[in-house]
Scaffold this motif. Structure first.
Motif, short mmCIF file in Angstrom:
data_model
loop_
_atom_site.label_atom_id
_atom_site.label_comp_id
_atom_site.label_asym_id
_atom_site.label_seq_id
_atom_site.Cartn_x
_atom_site.Cartn_y
_atom_site.Cartn_z
N GLN A 40 -42.23 86.57 2.20
CA GLN A 40 -41.18 87.47 3.08
C GLN A 40 -39.99 86.50 3.57
O GLN A 40 -38.70 86.91 3.50
CB GLN A 40 -41.75 88.09 4.29
CG GLN A 40 -42.59 89.05 3.87
CD GLN A 40 -43.44 89.82 5.02
OE1 GLN A 40 -43.89 88.97 6.10
NE2 GLN A 40 -43.64 91.14 4.96
N PHE A 41 -40.24 85.35 3.95
CA PHE A 41 -38.98 84.38 4.29
C PHE A 41 -38.11 84.17 3.22
O PHE A 41 -37.01 84.05 3.47
CB PHE A 41 -39.74 83.03 4.97
CG PHE A 41 -38.58 81.95 5.14
CD1 PHE A 41 -37.66 82.05 6.27
CD2 PHE A 41 -38.63 80.96 4.33
CE1 PHE A 41 -36.72 81.03 6.37
CE2 PHE A 41 -37.46 79.96 4.23
CZ PHE A 41 -36.68 80.18 5.41
N LEU A 42 -38.66 83.71 1.83
CA LEU A 42 -38.02 83.49 0.82
C LEU A 42 -37.18 84.67 0.34
O LEU A 42 -36.09 84.60 -0.14
CB LEU A 42 -39.04 82.83 -0.26
CG LEU A 42 -39.45 81.53 0.11
CD1 LEU A 42 -40.15 81.30 -1.17
CD2 LEU A 42 -38.20 80.62 0.39
N GLY A 43 -37.98 86.11 0.66
CA GLY A 43 -37.10 87.24 0.35
C GLY A 43 -36.05 87.41 1.06
O GLY A 43 -34.73 87.79 0.76
N LEU A 44 -36.03 87.00 2.57
CA LEU A 44 -34.96 87.13 3.31
C LEU A 44 -33.89 86.08 2.81
O LEU A 44 -32.57 86.43 2.77
CB LEU A 44 -35.30 86.81 4.85
CG LEU A 44 -35.92 87.90 5.43
CD1 LEU A 44 -36.60 87.47 6.71
CD2 LEU A 44 -35.20 89.21 5.57
N VAL A 45 -34.14 84.88 2.67
CA VAL A 45 -33.42 83.94 2.00
C VAL A 45 -32.54 84.40 0.94
O VAL A 45 -31.36 84.06 0.49
CB VAL A 45 -34.12 82.60 1.70
CG1 VAL A 45 -33.21 81.47 1.05
CG2 VAL A 45 -34.67 81.96 2.92
N ALA A 46 -33.37 85.17 -0.05
CA ALA A 46 -32.68 85.51 -1.46
C ALA A 46 -31.58 86.61 -0.94
O ALA A 46 -30.42 86.57 -1.41
CB ALA A 46 -33.80 86.22 -2.32
N ILE A 47 -31.82 87.45 -0.07
CA ILE A 47 -30.91 88.55 0.33
C ILE A 47 -29.71 87.89 0.94
O ILE A 47 -28.57 88.26 0.75
CB ILE A 47 -31.47 89.75 1.07
CG1 ILE A 47 -32.51 90.37 0.24
CG2 ILE A 47 -30.61 90.53 1.71
CD1 ILE A 47 -33.43 91.44 0.97
N GLY A 48 -30.11 87.05 1.88
CA GLY A 48 -29.10 86.22 2.65
C GLY A 48 -28.13 85.35 1.79
O GLY A 48 -26.84 85.55 2.04
N GLY A 49 -28.57 84.79 0.96
CA GLY A 49 -27.96 84.03 0.00
C GLY A 49 -27.06 84.73 -1.14
O GLY A 49 -26.23 84.34 -1.24
#
Length: 126
Positions: A40-49
């Motif tokens: 979930q954290f890496l998903g948010l990082v992917a979208i934010g990035g």
């Protein structure tokens, strides 16, 4: 060999980011542990990035594409290894491993120059 267009990569960033956020619920490992929180954290990082990347689907276009791809590779390595790093491989590891390896692959095979900046043979942007 870099053959994935940056526009395609951008679509994948948003889709995979959303998938990483919801997959713990869909596959039944939303248990409040690292098995849930890492993707979930890496998903948010992917979208934010993706929103901050200098490519066709970026909103602010602040992160250069090569840096974005490096972050994707690092994120993929972390996701793929997370079941063993955080000790939940006895319960679930396939989603983390598969998506992590796919993320590494996408990072290594995506073009580093956005398609809207590719120069024509005469030096003009297409």
């Amino acid at each position: 060999m870099r053959f994935i267009p940056t526009r395609t990569h951008g679509v994948l960033d948003y889709v995979v980011g959303a998938l990483l956020i919801v997959v713990p619920y869909v596959l039944g490992f939303a248990d409040g542990t690292a098995a849930q929180w890492v993707p979930q954290f890496l998903g948010l990082v992917a979208i934010g990035g993706a929103m901050l990347t200098d490519y066709e689907l970026g909103v602010m276009r602040a992160i250069p594409m090569p840096v974005h791809l490096g972050i994707d590779i690092a994120s993929g390595v972390l996701l793929a290894l997370s079941p063993w790093l955080f000790g939940f491989s006895d319960r679930v590891f396939w989603p983390h491993l598969l998506v992590g390896v796919m993320e590494i692959g996408a990072g290594l095979t995506t073009r580093t120059v956005p398609g809207d900046r590719v120069a024509a043979p005469g030096g003009r942007a297409l």
